[in-house]
Design a protein around this motif. Sequence first.
Motif, PDB file in Angstrom:
ATOM      1  N   ALA A 178      -5.065  -3.149  -7.951  1.00 52.81           N
ATOM      2  CA  ALA A 178      -3.983  -2.262  -7.523  1.00 52.81           C
ATOM      3  C   ALA A 178      -3.783  -2.286  -6.018  1.00 52.81           C
ATOM      4  N   ASP A 179      -4.840  -2.634  -5.261  1.00 47.16           N
ATOM      5  CA  ASP A 179      -4.714  -2.653  -3.802  1.00 47.16           C
ATOM      6  C   ASP A 179      -4.309  -4.032  -3.275  1.00 47.16           C
ATOM      7  N   TRP A 207       2.940  -1.441 -10.200  1.00 44.22           N
ATOM      8  CA  TRP A 207       3.695  -1.532  -8.940  1.00 44.22           C
ATOM      9  C   TRP A 207       3.191  -2.685  -8.098  1.00 44.22           C
ATOM     10  N   GLN A 208       1.893  -2.912  -8.140  1.00 40.59           N
ATOM     11  CA  GLN A 208       1.328  -4.032  -7.385  1.00 40.59           C
ATOM     12  C   GLN A 208       1.881  -5.353  -7.925  1.00 40.59           C
ATOM     13  N   GLY A 268       0.818  -1.222   0.000  1.00 38.19           N
ATOM     14  CA  GLY A 268       0.000   0.000   0.000  1.00 38.19           C
ATOM     15  C   GLY A 268       0.840   1.256   0.000  1.00 38.19           C
ATOM     16  N   THR A 269       2.153   1.136   0.262  1.00 37.02           N
ATOM     17  CA  THR A 269       3.013   2.315   0.218  1.00 37.02           C
ATOM     18  C   THR A 269       3.128   2.802  -1.226  1.00 37.02           C
ATOM     19  N   MET A 270       2.917   4.119  -1.396  1.00 35.48           N
ATOM     20  CA  MET A 270       3.069   4.663  -2.744  1.00 35.48           C
ATOM     21  C   MET A 270       4.550   4.676  -3.091  1.00 35.48           C
ATOM     22  N   PRO A 271       4.906   4.374  -4.350  1.00 32.46           N
ATOM     23  CA  PRO A 271       6.320   4.408  -4.725  1.00 32.46           C
ATOM     24  C   PRO A 271       6.890   5.835  -4.529  1.00 32.46           C
TER      25      PRO A 271
END
Lengths: 417, 368
Positions: free
Chosen positions: A179-180, A154-155, A81-84
Amino acid sequence: MTEQAADRSPEIGGRALKRAMAKAQGRAKRRAVLLVAPLLLFILITFVAPIGQMLFRSVHNDGFSANMPALAAWFAENPEGTMPDEAAYAALATDLKMARENKTAGTVGTRINYEIGGTRSLFTSGARKAEDLKPPFARSVPEMDEDWADPQLWQVMRTASSAYTASFYLAALDLTRDADGHIVGVEEGRAVYVGLFFKTLWMSGLITVLCLILGYPVAHLLATLPLAKSNLLMILVLLPFWTSLLVRTTSWMVLLQEQGVINNTLVATGVLQDDNRLAMIYNQTGTIIAMVHILLPFMILPLYSVMRPIKPHYVRAARSLGATSWTAFRRVYLPQTVPGIGAGALLVFILAVGYYITPALVGGASGQLISNLIAYHMQDSLNWSMAAALAAILLAAVLVLYWLYDRLVGIDNLKLG
Amino acid sequence: MLSVNPRTDGFVVFDHVQKTYNGEDLVVKDLDLSIAKGEFLTMLGPSGSGKTTCLMMLAGFETATKGEIFLDGQPINSVPPHKRGIGMVFQNYALFPHMSVGENLSFPLEVRGMSKDAREAKIMRALDMVQMGKFANRRPAQLSGGQQQRIALARALVFDPALVLMDEPLGALDKQLREHMQFEIKRLHDELGITVVYVTHDQGEALTMSDRIAVFNDGRIQQIAPPATLYETPENLFVASFIGENNRLEGKVEEITDGRALIRLTSGEVIAATAVNVHRKGQRTVVSIRPERIEFKPEMMSDGAHTLDATVLEVVYMGDILRARLRVAGTDEFIMKYRNTIGQTRLEPGQTVRIGWHPADARALDPI
């Protein structure tokens, strides 16, 4: 001293007796083990090991994790869940540069491409351009291609950063992660596997039932005819075994195709209009017809072996006791052939579930089975992990059916010949 | 023993029945047979004599090529087996292996649409009848051969058929069990008043159980008679030699008056015999004499009996009897049986005796 005394006594008991037995039988046992050792070794090397390796492959793919160490490390440090952030993009840039040097960008891209189509080129071109990237990477990387900022990507990279993954199994069940990171179904148009699994199962079921209906009377005839005639019939039953599978399948093509023997005959006799020819091949019908033909002997032989020892006097006894011939068949003959039905059905079903060549040749688009998709992943898409996951699910499904059979009919009842 | 008049009380009647399997050879040749209600009739004969075919035609598993079979006055040639209501016991029992004993017995009642309670009662009664009441829940495979045979018997009787067919039912049992079961079957026959048609190739079985025996050979009934008649007055050579042991002496009819014949044997001696199938002077014939009807003590012979010189070749001790092989009138295979009583004369090989018999026991059978 005491032991020697025990050995000399006429009767020995307890441990001494066990030891004596082990000594007496040990030689024979060792010899037996030695005799089966070659086969055991052969099976281990050529069967158990490759299957184990394939199954391992279905949950293990280090195409990404091994070649993108910096990014893998960032994923490990930052929870889901951390944004890049800048560090993440920096790690990505470092890894891309390294991938360029090691020529592994393709491998990495392929792994991500399994889950998001079209991303392979993102990685290869990214690796090419990685030399020119300048900090801040959080800005320069997405500038290179805006797809790099896609949270879905990213996921997927997060999942791929671990060599062990369930994503192939998810994909094989038409599932994916959003995505989550939640498991969701894939879009309508892309769900192929579950439907195909069910289609494979019900087509195999149908083929099994057809084989049973066609094979039962033949087996009965084989078992009751005088020896000379039944031998001739047996040769006819076994004839397909002695011809190549390809020859048999292609002869079905000749027979069933639109301009084939059957259609031509029907048109010539006026049963069909010329523009109304039956589509009997390159579809589901073709697969079913050809597979029933090919698998029929596997149904007939176990049935025959069960029917052979059933003497006619059982049915006679039933008739003399007042049963009509149908009741005598249903209550006396049929139950005695259940072990053969079970064995034949199980054999045909399991063979049908995994059948590949025939559906590939005569199945067209609608007659494909799950095995054809497994072959596709093995040969064309080269996604072996996916092939392994599909195969493992198929194996599990067959084992479940086997277990069910054991519960319902009993595996002891099985008689293969 | 039942008194039977086959012409009037025919419960089962074979009327000129013929049977061929291949269209060339007749397995059953023009069979006429009438079986009375309540009779125990045995079909006896070597294998291939047509007796089993007759049984199968009666049961409905084979069709008569020609002729008609009547059951209780009704022609049954076109009645399928399950509508004939005939109980049948098979040689290999034919108990359904996938059903328990109780289910096996329940089967004929279920197909007759009987209610569960009525079935239970009948099954228990039938099992008790053969002393197998405790075995209702067993599988046939868990029973011994004798027990299986009892169950097969109970199953054939449970639906109260008036006619029961038995196809060598005791063939697979050992001797002692067989004798016991013969007694059991006979008892059930007497108690239930059923008609039994019994097929066997064992003459001892036929003699002990039957009211009448039909001796089959070559597709024909050779003789049909109560056991004692059959044994003591066989009407032809086949019957004489098929049932019991039998001495054969060949000779030529010297003189024939009122059914009595004087036969000159090939060795030159003359004996008296009952003329059965010989009618003219000069006919060559075989005289048949039962080994146990031969005497070697002068005081046991009737007056004027013809006697012959005999040399003892061998004496076999058989417990209840002694069996001596003698050289008589040129044959080395002449057998004499005598009881092992207290004070019985012990014959020794090499000894010579004079033997004789009552002329009624020597039967001049078929001309040859």
